[in-house]
Enzyme design. Structure first.
Site, PDB file in Angstrom:
ATOM      1  N   ARG A   4       6.181 -51.913   8.947  1.00 10.24           N
ATOM      2  CA  ARG A   4       4.807 -52.084   8.463  1.00 10.24           C
ATOM      3  C   ARG A   4       3.952 -50.894   8.869  1.00 10.24           C
ATOM      4  O   ARG A   4       3.184 -50.373   8.069  1.00 10.24           O
ATOM      5  CB  ARG A   4       4.214 -53.370   9.032  1.00 10.24           C
ATOM      6  CG  ARG A   4       2.755 -53.604   8.662  1.00 10.24           C
ATOM      7  CD  ARG A   4       2.249 -54.871   9.341  1.00 10.24           C
ATOM      8  NE  ARG A   4       0.869 -55.160   8.988  1.00 10.24           N
ATOM      9  CZ  ARG A   4      -0.179 -54.742   9.678  1.00 10.24           C
ATOM     10  NH1 ARG A   4      -0.009 -53.977  10.743  1.00 10.24           N
ATOM     11  NH2 ARG A   4      -1.400 -55.070   9.314  1.00 10.24           N
TER      12      ARG A   4
ATOM     13  N   GLU B  36      18.257 -42.591  17.754  1.00  9.29           N
ATOM     14  CA  GLU B  36      17.027 -42.306  17.023  1.00  9.29           C
ATOM     15  C   GLU B  36      16.498 -40.933  17.416  1.00  9.29           C
ATOM     16  O   GLU B  36      16.457 -40.568  18.595  1.00  9.29           O
ATOM     17  CB  GLU B  36      15.958 -43.361  17.296  1.00  9.29           C
ATOM     18  CG  GLU B  36      14.640 -43.066  16.574  1.00  9.29           C
ATOM     19  CD  GLU B  36      13.606 -44.157  16.765  1.00  9.29           C
ATOM     20  OE1 GLU B  36      13.876 -45.287  16.326  1.00  9.29           O
ATOM     21  OE2 GLU B  36      12.544 -43.871  17.356  1.00  9.29           O
TER      22      GLU B  36
END
Length: 331
Positions: free
Chosen positions: A107, A17
């Protein structure tokens, strides 16, 4: 040379990442890091997305750089918070048009100063709804596939099946900070699976048994897709404090003490790499389907962890995973 004979360290998939750079100098450094990480042969490299779209352009720039300069699959982070359905659809289509076929649907957290329950989420109330939207945009954009008919070069056959997109979601071995119970965390993961997610990546944790027991509970409840453990080499006391602040994880006392008493940055770096390597080896031995390493935009530490696990095997080329079945790489 890597110790590939170690029974605890098989040749399993790994990924990284990164986050978008904030300056020209950071961009140049990140491009060098991407080159080094891509040469290791990851399944994908994910790129974070700033709150409320704050890094939209720079995130896409990094993703397209990965597409243009490597054969590694780039994975785009997307968040729900603050987006209308139309805005989120436009962003998804923009990423798909650029060639991105893998996403991490999140989210997102409430903006600073906004309490949970206030009107900040926009039209999408959960990561599961974002997963569904990604599938819907992909279906509208590419409703079918065409193939050439042998002997009839001007003709095409139509196939209703489409190229699959990889849609990952977040998982929380020690519970989401806003969750009421571990059962709620598993139910949320099941909802994401029902929406069409085919991979999960965990929040950071510091003990292998936290991940392994979570996997056991998830599988017993019916979660079927691969769940990758997220690992970050913690190379300074300041970084550890920041991680705990963001994640809500409990203080790992042994690691915290070791970092605090070590006087040199080099020594702290070695402590962080050693702790992450030991954690990764335990996870591999416990059956983890892969490793996802939070690189913090630096290649040296995460590559040292992989080397310590015997996973850096020289390869003639780096191949991107097939998009036909995004979950198979971690089966």
């Amino acid at each position: 040379m890597p110790n590939t004979s170690d029974p605890d360290c098989g040749n399993i998939p790994f990924s990284f990442e990164l986050y978008p750079p904030k300056s020209d100098a950071a961009t140049s450094a990140l491009h060098a890091t991407i080159e080094r990480l891509a040469a290791a042969g990851p399944e994908f490299i994910s790129v974070t997305y700033g709150a409320n779209g704050s890094s939209r352009r720079s995130s896409l720039d990094v993703l397209t750089h990965i597409l243009r300069t490597t054969t590694v699959d780039p994975l785009a982070h997307l968040t729900c918070v603050g987006s209308s359905n139309a805005e989120a659809s436009q962003l998804i289509r923009e990423f798909l048009d650029a060639g991105v076929r893998s996403f991490l649907a999140l989210r997102g957290d409430p903006p600073e100063g906004v309490r949970e329950g206030e009107a900040f989420l926009g039209d999408l109330g959960s990561a599961a709804e974002l997963v569904q939207l990604i599938h819907r945009v992909q279906a509208e954009r590419e409703p079918y596939r065409e193939s050439v008919i042998p002997g009839l070069p001007a003709a095409r056959s139509i196939k209703r099946d489409r190229k699959k997109v990889r849609i990952a979601v977040a998982a929380f071995p020690n519970g989401h900070p806003r969750s009421r119970s571990t059962a709620q965390d598993i139910d949320t993961l099941l909802a994401k699976q029902a929406a069409g997610a085919n991979l999960a990546i965990t929040q950071l944790f510091f003990h292998a048994d936290h991940y392994l027991s979570f996997i056991q509970r998830a599988r017993a409840a019916g979660v079927e897709f691969p769940i990758l453990p997220g690992i970050m080499p913690v190379t300074s006391p300041a970084r550890l404090r920041r991680i705990l602040e963001l994640s809500g994880e409990e203080l790992p006392s042994e690691l915290a003490i070791a970092l605090e008493v070590e006087p040199t940055k080099e020594g702290q770096r070695d402590i962080g790499i050693r702790q992450a390597t030991e954690l990764a080896r335990e996870l591999i031995a416990g059956g983890a389907p892969g490793l996802h390493l939070y690189a913090f935009n630096q290649h040296e530490t995460v590559l040292s962890v992989l080397d310590g696990c015997g996973l850096l095997v020289p390869a003639p080329s780096v191949s991107a995973p097939s998009a036909s079945d995004p979950a198979k790489e971690y089966s």
